[in-house]
Design a protein around this motif. Structure first.
Motif, mmCIF file in Angstrom:
data_model
loop_
_atom_site.group_PDB
_atom_site.id
_atom_site.type_symbol
_atom_site.label_atom_id
_atom_site.label_comp_id
_atom_site.label_asym_id
_atom_site.label_seq_id
_atom_site.Cartn_x
_atom_site.Cartn_y
_atom_site.Cartn_z
ATOM 1 N N SER A 118 45.533 47.835 79.104
ATOM 2 C CA SER A 118 44.489 47.176 78.323
ATOM 3 C C SER A 118 43.255 48.077 78.404
ATOM 4 O O SER A 118 43.197 48.961 79.262
ATOM 5 C CB SER A 118 44.192 45.783 78.877
ATOM 6 O OG SER A 118 43.373 45.861 80.021
ATOM 7 N N PRO A 119 42.268 47.846 77.542
ATOM 8 C CA PRO A 119 41.057 48.675 77.618
ATOM 9 C C PRO A 119 40.366 48.598 78.982
ATOM 10 O O PRO A 119 39.727 49.542 79.415
ATOM 11 C CB PRO A 119 40.161 48.098 76.520
ATOM 12 C CG PRO A 119 41.108 47.465 75.559
ATOM 13 C CD PRO A 119 42.247 46.949 76.391
ATOM 14 N N GLU A 120 40.527 47.494 79.680
ATOM 15 C CA GLU A 120 39.891 47.310 80.990
ATOM 16 C C GLU A 120 40.737 47.843 82.141
ATOM 17 O O GLU A 120 40.264 47.940 83.261
ATOM 18 C CB GLU A 120 39.588 45.828 81.237
ATOM 19 C CG GLU A 120 38.590 45.238 80.271
ATOM 20 C CD GLU A 120 39.226 44.825 78.940
ATOM 21 O OE1 GLU A 120 40.440 44.540 78.911
ATOM 22 O OE2 GLU A 120 38.505 44.811 77.934
ATOM 23 N N GLY A 121 42.018 48.112 81.913
ATOM 24 C CA GLY A 121 42.911 48.585 82.961
ATOM 25 C C GLY A 121 44.264 47.910 82.849
ATOM 26 O O GLY A 121 44.539 47.156 81.914
ATOM 27 N N ALA A 122 45.111 48.175 83.824
ATOM 28 C CA ALA A 122 46.468 47.617 83.828
ATOM 29 C C ALA A 122 46.435 46.117 84.099
ATOM 30 O O ALA A 122 45.636 45.638 84.906
ATOM 31 C CB ALA A 122 47.315 48.313 84.883
ATOM 32 N N VAL A 123 47.331 45.399 83.404
ATOM 33 C CA VAL A 123 47.491 43.965 83.635
ATOM 34 C C VAL A 123 48.977 43.644 83.779
ATOM 35 O O VAL A 123 49.827 44.303 83.182
ATOM 36 C CB VAL A 123 46.865 43.105 82.503
ATOM 37 C CG1 VAL A 123 45.365 43.250 82.485
ATOM 38 C CG2 VAL A 123 47.447 43.458 81.165
ATOM 39 N N ALA A 124 49.263 42.639 84.584
ATOM 40 C CA ALA A 124 50.648 42.216 84.804
ATOM 41 C C ALA A 124 51.146 41.407 83.614
ATOM 42 O O ALA A 124 50.365 40.761 82.916
ATOM 43 C CB ALA A 124 50.734 41.385 86.079
ATOM 44 N N THR A 125 52.448 41.432 83.409
ATOM 45 C CA THR A 125 53.077 40.644 82.349
ATOM 46 C C THR A 125 53.808 39.460 82.966
ATOM 47 O O THR A 125 53.928 39.352 84.189
ATOM 48 C CB THR A 125 54.082 41.507 81.562
ATOM 49 O OG1 THR A 125 55.159 41.864 82.437
ATOM 50 C CG2 THR A 125 53.437 42.760 80.993
ATOM 51 N N ALA A 126 54.333 38.614 82.110
ATOM 52 C CA ALA A 126 55.137 37.483 82.588
ATOM 53 C C ALA A 126 56.362 37.989 83.357
ATOM 54 O O ALA A 126 56.825 37.334 84.294
ATOM 55 C CB ALA A 126 55.572 36.617 81.406
ATOM 56 N N GLN A 127 56.850 39.149 82.979
ATOM 57 C CA GLN A 127 58.012 39.735 83.659
ATOM 58 C C GLN A 127 57.678 40.051 85.124
ATOM 59 O O GLN A 127 58.539 39.943 85.992
ATOM 60 C CB GLN A 127 58.449 41.001 82.922
ATOM 61 C CG GLN A 127 59.801 41.512 83.327
ATOM 62 C CD GLN A 127 60.279 42.627 82.402
ATOM 63 O OE1 GLN A 127 59.866 42.735 81.253
ATOM 64 N NE2 GLN A 127 61.154 43.459 82.919
ATOM 65 N N THR A 128 56.430 40.398 85.401
ATOM 66 C CA THR A 128 56.010 40.658 86.786
ATOM 67 C C THR A 128 56.054 39.378 87.600
ATOM 68 O O THR A 128 56.517 39.376 88.740
ATOM 69 C CB THR A 128 54.586 41.257 86.824
ATOM 70 O OG1 THR A 128 54.565 42.434 86.039
ATOM 71 C CG2 THR A 128 54.162 41.590 88.232
#
Length: 94
Positions: free
Chosen positions: A60-70
């Motif tokens: 994302s523009p702000e950095g990495a984000v977790a997904t539902a898969q995580t």
């Protein structure tokens, strides 16, 4: 053969730690991850690339984000690791 397996497990461990840290501190960038995990940024970058390819994180523009898969990964992580441990233990001789 076992040396390669050990290296793969160590790499998997790092990927899991990166995914866990992303989930706990999201959104988060490479430099902050490097600082938190005390790992060089090139190792963080590689783990993020692998995790993104597997669908566990997204950029994302702000950095990495977790997904539902995580979330799904961590919901079953202990049971999945126990299965692997059982398989490895079965290879040992009494």
């Amino acid at each position: 053969m076992l040396k390669k397996m050990k290296e793969e497990i160590e790499l998997l461990s790092r990927h899991i730690e990166v995914a866990r840290t992303v989930a706990e501190h999201q959104p988060i960038g490479i430099m902050k991850l490097s600082e938190i995990l005390d790992l060089p940024s090139h190792r963080i970058r590689y783990s993020l690339h692998v995790l993104e390819q597997l669908g566990y994180i997204r950029a994302s523009p702000e950095g990495a984000v977790a997904t539902a898969q995580t979330r799904e990964l961590f919901a079953h992580l202990n049971e999945d690791l126990d299965d692997i441990i059982r398989l490895v233990n079965a290879m040992k001789r009494p």
